[in-house]
Write an enzyme that holds these catalytic residues in place. Structure first.
Site, PDB file in Angstrom:
ATOM      1  N   GLY A 157      31.976 -97.628 -56.687  1.00  0.00           N
ATOM      2  CA  GLY A 157      30.605 -97.128 -56.830  1.00  0.00           C
ATOM      3  C   GLY A 157      30.529 -96.218 -58.041  1.00  0.00           C
ATOM      4  N   ARG A 158      29.570 -95.304 -57.994  1.00  0.00           N
ATOM      5  CA  ARG A 158      29.344 -94.425 -59.149  1.00  0.00           C
ATOM      6  C   ARG A 158      30.593 -93.607 -59.489  1.00  0.00           C
ATOM      7  NH1 ARG A 158      23.824 -93.770 -56.306  1.00  0.00           N
ATOM      8  NH2 ARG A 158      25.277 -93.389 -54.603  1.00  0.00           N
ATOM      9  N   ILE A 159      31.244 -93.036 -58.460  1.00  0.00           N
ATOM     10  CA  ILE A 159      32.402 -92.172 -58.732  1.00  0.00           C
ATOM     11  C   ILE A 159      33.596 -93.017 -59.186  1.00  0.00           C
ATOM     12  CG2 ILE A 159      34.020 -90.501 -57.716  1.00  0.00           C
ATOM     13  CD1 ILE A 159      31.687 -89.689 -55.796  1.00  0.00           C
ATOM     14  N   ARG A 180      33.792-104.119 -52.193  1.00  0.00           N
ATOM     15  CA  ARG A 180      33.177-105.174 -51.372  1.00  0.00           C
ATOM     16  C   ARG A 180      32.488-106.213 -52.248  1.00  0.00           C
ATOM     17  NH1 ARG A 180      29.758-102.622 -46.615  1.00  0.00           N
ATOM     18  NH2 ARG A 180      29.220-101.372 -48.403  1.00  0.00           N
ATOM     19  N   ILE A 239      40.233 -89.084 -52.396  1.00  0.00           N
ATOM     20  CA  ILE A 239      39.151 -88.095 -52.537  1.00  0.00           C
ATOM     21  C   ILE A 239      37.909 -88.584 -51.802  1.00  0.00           C
ATOM     22  CG2 ILE A 239      39.914 -87.082 -54.729  1.00  0.00           C
ATOM     23  CD1 ILE A 239      37.655 -88.817 -56.073  1.00  0.00           C
ATOM     24  N   ALA A 240      38.079 -89.610 -50.937  1.00  0.00           N
ATOM     25  CA  ALA A 240      36.895 -90.226 -50.315  1.00  0.00           C
ATOM     26  C   ALA A 240      36.565 -89.561 -48.983  1.00  0.00           C
ATOM     27  CB  ALA A 240      37.138 -91.715 -50.155  1.00  0.00           C
ATOM     28  N   ARG A 241      37.266 -89.933 -47.941  1.00  0.00           N
ATOM     29  CA  ARG A 241      37.061 -89.357 -46.615  1.00  0.00           C
ATOM     30  C   ARG A 241      38.362 -89.442 -45.837  1.00  0.00           C
ATOM     31  NH1 ARG A 241      33.330 -87.080 -47.925  1.00  0.00           N
ATOM     32  NH2 ARG A 241      31.203 -87.043 -47.116  1.00  0.00           N
ATOM     33  N   GLU A 270      39.800 -83.155 -40.407  1.00  0.00           N
ATOM     34  CA  GLU A 270      39.768 -81.894 -41.159  1.00  0.00           C
ATOM     35  C   GLU A 270      38.752 -80.935 -40.510  1.00  0.00           C
ATOM     36  OE1 GLU A 270      38.648 -83.806 -44.933  1.00  0.00           O
ATOM     37  OE2 GLU A 270      36.803 -82.625 -44.887  1.00  0.00           O
ATOM     38  N   HIS A 288      39.213 -80.358 -49.443  1.00  0.00           N
ATOM     39  CA  HIS A 288      37.907 -81.050 -49.629  1.00  0.00           C
ATOM     40  C   HIS A 288      37.053 -80.336 -50.685  1.00  0.00           C
ATOM     41  CE1 HIS A 288      34.865 -83.858 -47.437  1.00  0.00           C
ATOM     42  NE2 HIS A 288      34.585 -83.747 -48.725  1.00  0.00           N
ATOM     43  N   ILE A 289      37.583 -80.278 -51.903  1.00  0.00           N
ATOM     44  CA  ILE A 289      36.897 -79.532 -52.974  1.00  0.00           C
ATOM     45  C   ILE A 289      36.524 -80.407 -54.165  1.00  0.00           C
ATOM     46  CG2 ILE A 289      37.895 -77.279 -52.391  1.00  0.00           C
ATOM     47  CD1 ILE A 289      39.933 -77.736 -54.721  1.00  0.00           C
TER      48      ILE A 289
HETATM   49  C1  8YV Z   1      30.716 -82.353 -49.887  1.00  0.00           C
HETATM   50  C2  8YV Z   1      31.519 -84.743 -50.164  1.00  0.00           C
HETATM   51  O1  8YV Z   1      30.991 -81.142 -50.457  1.00  0.00           O
HETATM   52  O2  8YV Z   1      29.465 -85.318 -51.138  1.00  0.00           O
HETATM   53  C3  8YV Z   1      30.363 -85.641 -50.374  1.00  0.00           C
HETATM   54  O3  8YV Z   1      30.326 -86.714 -49.754  1.00  0.00           O
HETATM   55  O4  8YV Z   1      32.476 -85.120 -49.599  1.00  0.00           O
HETATM   56  C4  8YV Z   1      31.497 -83.357 -50.702  1.00  0.00           C
HETATM   57  O5  8YV Z   1      30.959 -83.394 -51.995  1.00  0.00           O
HETATM   58  C5  8YV Z   1      31.046 -82.280 -48.437  1.00  0.00           C
HETATM   59  O6  8YV Z   1      30.870 -83.481 -47.790  1.00  0.00           O
HETATM   60  C6  8YV Z   1      30.229 -81.199 -47.747  1.00  0.00           C
HETATM   61  O7  8YV Z   1      28.998 -81.668 -47.285  1.00  0.00           O
END
Ligand code: 8YV
Length: 322
Positions: A157-159, A180, A239-241, A270, A288-289
């Site tokens: 995607g964008r990122i 996908r 860096i996703a989830r 988390e 998560h930064i």
């Molecule tokens: C958020 C993130 O800071 O945008 C997202 O999906 O994971 C982070 O940028 C975090 O989810 C807090 O809401």
């Protein structure tokens, strides 16, 4: 009695953003910034038509049933796996997120984590801080090459595209991706990225970075079987989830050096972190930064506020999800 809509800002946000929201709404804040339990959230949302949420607040069918006055939840995040969007749609509640404003900042951090992982930055810093550095050695903390290597991206995607541009244009990397759906030819050319199967991605990448949204489909997309397909010299960055990687399986693989190293900004469950990840040396851990620059976090909060204001004043939000 007031005719102004009432909203809950579920977590502490910038005072300037709260002040702007107070110009339009009756606002309740959470100044202590302690995340609400689902029961507390439902209680706080009584009599509220709007909610400003973060990834910590879950908006699901049970919450919606308990909060019949709610009309919009504006997430301060691009990811929205804390929202049950079909349930929100069924309840007539608008969902919004914060795309675009965090793309480049998050891609910067993806690269920071990739480089820290490949070049063993935190591992070597711990060594130095522990007073263990008493001589230089030719192979000391020798890591993996970044420039000219193969960058694999899962989720384009964008990122993902912003990371591809950094890799291809900045570091001369060969970029391969799996998604996908395949990107159009012009976007592939601009990112200098080639589409491959997931198996090819796992087998070929020197550095694999995960930027795919969390869903039932992406749950444990990287587990023991997928890690076994990677090169023993490869690094993995998430860096996703949390939940996209099987953290327990990753900890075992890192300990047994089945891959060289990992960099994780997100974790299953988390802010808890799998205890085994805390004891393996070849992993870089951050809380998560990825989107955390002051400018970007402010832009995210402003966009969520703009969504609430636009919805209640003009009847349509800027970045709706349903
Ligand atoms: C958020 C993130 O800071 O945008 C997202 O999906 O994971 C982070 O940028 C975090 O989810 C807090 O809401």
């Amino acid at each position: 009695m007031t005719s102004r809509p009432a909203i809950l800002i579920a977590r502490a946000v910038f005072p300037e953003v709260v002040a702007r929201l107070r110009e339009h709404f009756e606002v309740e804040t959470n100044d202590l910034d302690a995340p609400f339990t689902p029961v507390e959230l439902a209680q706080r949302l009584q009599g509220k038509q709007g909610a400003m949420t973060t990834g910590s607040e879950r908006i699901d069918a049970a919450l919606l049933a308990a909060c019949p006055e709610l009309r919009i939840a504006a997430n301060i995040a691009v990811g929205y796996n804390n929202f049950d969007v079909p349930a929100m749609t069924a309840a007539g509640v608008l969902a919004t997120n914060t795309p675009d404003v965090l793309t480049e900042t998050t891609a910067d951090f993806g690269f920071a984590l990739l480089m820290a992982t490949a070049r063993r930055v935190t591992e070597s810093e711990h060594f130095l801080r522990a007073g263990l550095w008493n001589r230089w050695a030719l192979d000391m903390f020798a890591g993996a090459e970044v420039h000219g290597s193969i960058l694999g991206i899962l989720g384009m995607g964008r990122i993902g595209q912003a990371i591809a541009r950094r890799g291809a244009h900045g570091f001369g990397m060969k970029v391969i991706y799996h998604n996908r759906s395949r990107l159009d030819a012009a976007t592939e050319a601009e990112c200098q990225a080639s589409y491959v199967s997931k198996d090819q991605l796992l087998a070929q990448a020197d550095h694999l970075i995960l930027v795919v949204p969390y869903s039932a489909e992406s749950h444990h997309a990287i587990g023991a079987a997928e890690i076994a397909q990677m090169k023993p010299t490869a690094t993995l960055v998430n860096i996703a989830r949390g939940g996209i990687v099987d953290d327990a399986a990753l900890a075992v693989a890192l300990r047994e050096k089945r891959i060289a190293a990992a960099g994780l900004d997100v974790f299953e469950g988390e802010p808890k972190v799998h205890p085994d990840l805390l004891t393996v040396p070849n992993v870089v851990l951050t809380p998560h930064i990825a989107s955390a620059t002051l400018k970007t976090r402010r832009a995210m909060a402003d966009l969520a506020a703009d969504n609430l204001i636009a919805f209640f004043t003009r009847g349509e939000a800027l970045t709706p999800l349903n």
